[in-house]
Write a protein that holds these residues in place. Sequence first.
Motif, mmCIF file in Angstrom:
data_model
loop_
_atom_site.group_PDB
_atom_site.id
_atom_site.type_symbol
_atom_site.label_atom_id
_atom_site.label_comp_id
_atom_site.label_asym_id
_atom_site.label_seq_id
_atom_site.Cartn_x
_atom_site.Cartn_y
_atom_site.Cartn_z
ATOM 1 N N ARG A 1 0.940 -1.581 -0.514
ATOM 2 C CA ARG A 1 -0.007 -0.324 0.071
ATOM 3 C C ARG A 1 0.658 1.448 0.351
ATOM 4 N NH1 ARG A 1 -3.979 0.569 4.629
ATOM 5 N NH2 ARG A 1 -5.239 2.345 3.006
ATOM 6 N N PHE A 2 2.055 0.866 1.108
ATOM 7 C CA PHE A 2 3.071 2.300 1.063
ATOM 8 C C PHE A 2 3.722 2.443 0.139
ATOM 9 C CE2 PHE A 2 2.282 2.062 5.266
ATOM 10 C CZ PHE A 2 2.363 3.984 5.871
ATOM 11 N N ALA A 3 3.784 1.272 -1.280
ATOM 12 C CA ALA A 3 4.703 1.169 -2.317
ATOM 13 C C ALA A 3 3.442 1.787 -3.438
ATOM 14 C CB ALA A 3 5.244 0.045 -2.596
ATOM 15 N N ALA A 4 2.433 1.431 -3.561
ATOM 16 C CA ALA A 4 1.825 1.871 -4.660
ATOM 17 C C ALA A 4 1.046 3.327 -4.172
ATOM 18 C CB ALA A 4 0.449 1.130 -4.346
ATOM 19 N N THR A 5 0.760 3.707 -3.129
ATOM 20 C CA THR A 5 1.049 5.666 -3.191
ATOM 21 C C THR A 5 2.275 6.308 -3.369
ATOM 22 O OG1 THR A 5 -0.751 4.796 -1.113
ATOM 23 C CG2 THR A 5 0.245 6.779 -1.261
ATOM 24 N N THR A 6 3.331 5.676 -3.254
ATOM 25 C CA THR A 6 4.680 6.612 -3.176
ATOM 26 C C THR A 6 4.479 6.452 -4.929
ATOM 27 O OG1 THR A 6 5.684 6.005 -1.693
ATOM 28 C CG2 THR A 6 7.370 5.986 -3.313
ATOM 29 N N ALA A 7 4.483 5.108 -5.092
ATOM 30 C CA ALA A 7 4.568 5.363 -6.559
ATOM 31 C C ALA A 7 3.697 6.384 -6.882
ATOM 32 C CB ALA A 7 4.118 3.742 -7.614
ATOM 33 N N ALA A 8 2.733 6.408 -7.518
ATOM 34 C CA ALA A 8 1.538 6.843 -8.070
ATOM 35 C C ALA A 8 1.822 8.746 -7.363
ATOM 36 C CB ALA A 8 -0.056 6.734 -7.271
ATOM 37 N N LEU A 9 1.839 8.747 -5.925
ATOM 38 C CA LEU A 9 2.605 10.074 -5.902
ATOM 39 C C LEU A 9 3.326 10.561 -6.704
ATOM 40 C CD1 LEU A 9 1.958 12.470 -3.950
ATOM 41 C CD2 LEU A 9 3.610 11.455 -2.338
ATOM 42 N N ASN A 10 4.420 9.999 -7.240
ATOM 43 C CA ASN A 10 5.332 10.322 -8.548
ATOM 44 C C ASN A 10 5.072 10.316 -9.769
ATOM 45 O OD1 ASN A 10 7.416 11.343 -5.880
ATOM 46 N ND2 ASN A 10 7.201 9.525 -5.519
ATOM 47 N N GLY A 11 3.921 9.971 -9.697
ATOM 48 C CA GLY A 11 3.838 9.636 -11.448
ATOM 49 C C GLY A 11 4.461 8.613 -12.064
ATOM 50 N N GLN A 12 4.658 7.423 -11.379
ATOM 51 C CA GLN A 12 4.910 6.262 -11.720
ATOM 52 C C GLN A 12 4.136 5.064 -12.121
ATOM 53 O OE1 GLN A 12 8.482 5.692 -12.854
ATOM 54 N NE2 GLN A 12 8.426 7.612 -12.400
ATOM 55 N N ASP A 13 4.067 3.809 -12.603
ATOM 56 C CA ASP A 13 3.394 3.115 -12.902
ATOM 57 C C ASP A 13 4.062 1.158 -12.947
ATOM 58 O OD1 ASP A 13 1.369 0.925 -13.544
ATOM 59 O OD2 ASP A 13 1.500 1.860 -16.188
ATOM 60 N N TRP A 14 3.534 1.151 -11.972
ATOM 61 C CA TRP A 14 4.782 -0.588 -11.105
ATOM 62 C C TRP A 14 3.892 -1.878 -11.383
ATOM 63 C CZ3 TRP A 14 7.004 2.483 -6.112
ATOM 64 C CH2 TRP A 14 7.983 3.651 -6.475
ATOM 65 N N GLU A 15 4.325 -2.490 -11.743
ATOM 66 C CA GLU A 15 3.730 -4.063 -11.433
ATOM 67 C C GLU A 15 4.628 -4.218 -9.997
ATOM 68 O OE1 GLU A 15 3.230 -7.823 -13.172
ATOM 69 O OE2 GLU A 15 5.054 -7.903 -13.194
ATOM 70 N N LEU A 16 3.536 -4.107 -9.183
ATOM 71 C CA LEU A 16 3.629 -4.410 -7.718
ATOM 72 C C LEU A 16 2.743 -6.059 -7.405
ATOM 73 C CD1 LEU A 16 3.067 -1.175 -5.814
ATOM 74 C CD2 LEU A 16 5.112 -2.306 -5.960
ATOM 75 N N LEU A 17 3.097 -7.074 -6.996
ATOM 76 C CA LEU A 17 2.569 -8.461 -6.840
ATOM 77 C C LEU A 17 3.077 -8.645 -5.092
ATOM 78 C CD1 LEU A 17 4.672 -10.014 -10.186
ATOM 79 C CD2 LEU A 17 1.960 -9.202 -9.583
ATOM 80 N N ARG A 18 2.256 -9.538 -4.198
ATOM 81 C CA ARG A 18 2.342 -10.074 -3.117
ATOM 82 C C ARG A 18 3.409 -11.043 -2.954
ATOM 83 N NH1 ARG A 18 -2.109 -11.143 1.056
ATOM 84 N NH2 ARG A 18 -0.489 -11.314 3.095
ATOM 85 N N GLY A 19 3.776 -11.053 -2.026
ATOM 86 C CA GLY A 19 4.446 -12.817 -1.935
ATOM 87 C C GLY A 19 6.087 -12.305 -1.720
ATOM 88 N N ASP A 20 6.243 -13.295 -1.050
ATOM 89 C CA ASP A 20 7.977 -14.090 0.080
ATOM 90 C C ASP A 20 9.133 -14.350 -1.325
ATOM 91 O OD1 ASP A 20 9.844 -14.334 1.352
ATOM 92 O OD2 ASP A 20 9.093 -16.348 1.804
ATOM 93 N N MET A 21 9.520 -13.116 -1.558
ATOM 94 C CA MET A 21 10.481 -12.990 -2.299
ATOM 95 C C MET A 21 10.653 -12.942 -3.770
ATOM 96 S SD MET A 21 12.374 -11.905 0.030
ATOM 97 C CE MET A 21 13.880 -11.368 -0.932
ATOM 98 N N VAL A 22 10.823 -14.277 -4.199
ATOM 99 C CA VAL A 22 11.062 -13.950 -5.220
ATOM 100 C C VAL A 22 9.733 -15.222 -6.260
ATOM 101 C CG1 VAL A 22 13.324 -14.517 -5.048
ATOM 102 C CG2 VAL A 22 12.086 -16.775 -5.542
ATOM 103 N N ALA A 23 9.104 -15.164 -5.033
ATOM 104 C CA ALA A 23 7.459 -16.575 -5.582
ATOM 105 C C ALA A 23 6.448 -15.761 -6.149
ATOM 106 C CB ALA A 23 6.686 -16.686 -3.890
ATOM 107 N N PRO A 24 6.270 -14.241 -6.130
ATOM 108 C CA PRO A 24 4.941 -13.668 -7.296
ATOM 109 C C PRO A 24 5.922 -14.194 -8.389
ATOM 110 C CG PRO A 24 5.758 -12.314 -5.216
ATOM 111 C CD PRO A 24 6.703 -13.444 -5.831
ATOM 112 N N VAL A 25 6.735 -13.942 -8.858
ATOM 113 C CA VAL A 25 8.209 -13.838 -10.165
ATOM 114 C C VAL A 25 8.790 -15.191 -10.576
ATOM 115 C CG1 VAL A 25 8.170 -11.211 -10.032
ATOM 116 C CG2 VAL A 25 10.007 -12.926 -9.280
ATOM 117 N N ALA A 26 8.289 -16.380 -10.737
ATOM 118 C CA ALA A 26 8.042 -17.325 -10.231
ATOM 119 C C ALA A 26 8.393 -17.777 -11.941
ATOM 120 C CB ALA A 26 7.992 -18.943 -9.730
ATOM 121 N N GLY A 27 9.479 -17.815 -12.783
ATOM 122 C CA GLY A 27 10.194 -18.234 -14.599
ATOM 123 C C GLY A 27 9.659 -16.996 -15.280
ATOM 124 N N ARG A 28 10.014 -15.569 -14.022
ATOM 125 C CA ARG A 28 10.314 -14.506 -15.723
ATOM 126 C C ARG A 28 11.465 -14.153 -15.116
ATOM 127 N NH1 ARG A 28 5.236 -10.426 -13.784
ATOM 128 N NH2 ARG A 28 7.079 -8.518 -14.493
#
Length: 494
Positions: free
Chosen positions: A191-218
């Motif tokens: 939630r904090f990261a999403a707010t930081t991104a929006a406040l600075n005009g950024q569009d990031w892909e934000l994923l929940r999970g432990d370390m590398v688990a959310p990006v397995a296979g990428r």
Amino acid sequence: MAEQDMLLSPAGVEALRTALTRARFTSNGIADRLGPQATGGVARNDFRAALKATEDRDPLATLIRVFICDQTESEAVVAAALAPLDLAEAVEGGLLERHGDGVRAGVDLEPYGDEWWVLADVPASARPGRPLHSEHVLGIGGATQTLIGATVRRPVGTALDLGTGSGVQALHLSTHARSVTATDVSPRALRFAATTAALNGQDWELLRGDMVAPVAGRRFDLVVSNPPFVVGPGTTTHVYRDSGRVGDAIGSELAAAAPALLTEGGTMQYLANWVHVAGEQWDERVADWFAGTGLDAWVIQREVADPMAYVNLWLTDVGEAADPQRMAAWLDWFDAHKVEAIGFGIISLRRGGHADPVVRVEDLRQRVEPPMGDQIGAWFDRQDFLQVRDPEALLAERYRAAEGLQLRQEATLGDEGWAVDRQVLAMPHGLRWTEEIDPLVLALVGGADGRLPLRDQLALLAVAHDVAPDELAEAAGPIVAHLVARGIIEPVTD
């Protein structure tokens, strides 16, 4: 991220940006308003001069008092400073909290440079006695700044921030990556990261999970992480600090995950702690983390702490310094595992595609010319140069001594005058290495002016020192490779 995953609504974030920009609530704006004396005081948590300079309560003054000096101000004054952001939304979203007969900061809203703002939790030092949330979100601390400075800042297509927290690493990645992905195990941190991104005009892909688990296979071109690296028995009380892994396993876990995360030529950089175990060489132990990964690795140890100092540091960090049972249990674990010290440093890995990857683990405690990321990038470039050249190819190259290279001598005065005991080459720039050398190496470096191929230079040295040219060339190969790796001599490319 969805609208409800930010501290404020999208319209609220836009209104907050308008208010901050209009008031010039930026690093430069604050410094201009306060002046050097008050600005220096704020850096030391001495707010007296800053409070005196902001007594008139205009919007910038009010924002400084609330978010920099941690003061409680009246709702009417704060509402005026934050307009067009609705005060009720600011309180409901946690940006502000009611306190006494007014409102005060509910989060750490930090101007970062003259273009960015970063949102995090209020640090423990600002509210003594107030326990930290188990998902406390760190602001811009020393470890954060270390990783920011150490990251190789070259243009990349895809970048990943593992354990993003407030999102500050992702902010920096956005300056040189076409797309940024960030993960965190904590919904609150996202939630904090999403707010930081929006406040600075950024569009990031934000994923929940432990370390590398959310990006397995990428795979990504650049991966950075300031993980919960604190070493201990695996107890988890605060997710920014505690990974739930026993000992220093988070460091080895990230090393094992790196090959599957990186594109060809990709780089991964993360902070880590590692234990120094009695009867073991710490550098050999850490080097084992990278065995079989196929990656080039450079591990730089910047600090070492004894167990007592280490436990005190991290208990104080979360306001647990007065918990003798917690301290005793932690220290007992270190004793049981023969931990003599704990190292802190930077791990940089690269998928270089080399048949024989370079793994270097070493102390580097000296002050380094910033940004350190430039020095790390140059180190990998030098490894590329060395990896594709056999001894004969190294001898065919021309070399130049590093700019500003210095010679330092230690000598003893005897009956026949000064006798040189020790000669050291010192680099005043970059990584600021020092290297003890013998007279022959000194002559080799001194003659490296970029005009002659190394083989011809060695032929001249062989005559001067009455050594067989082939023997000198064979002996010089490893020495030259080391000098190149250190950056003491540089290949001439023109």
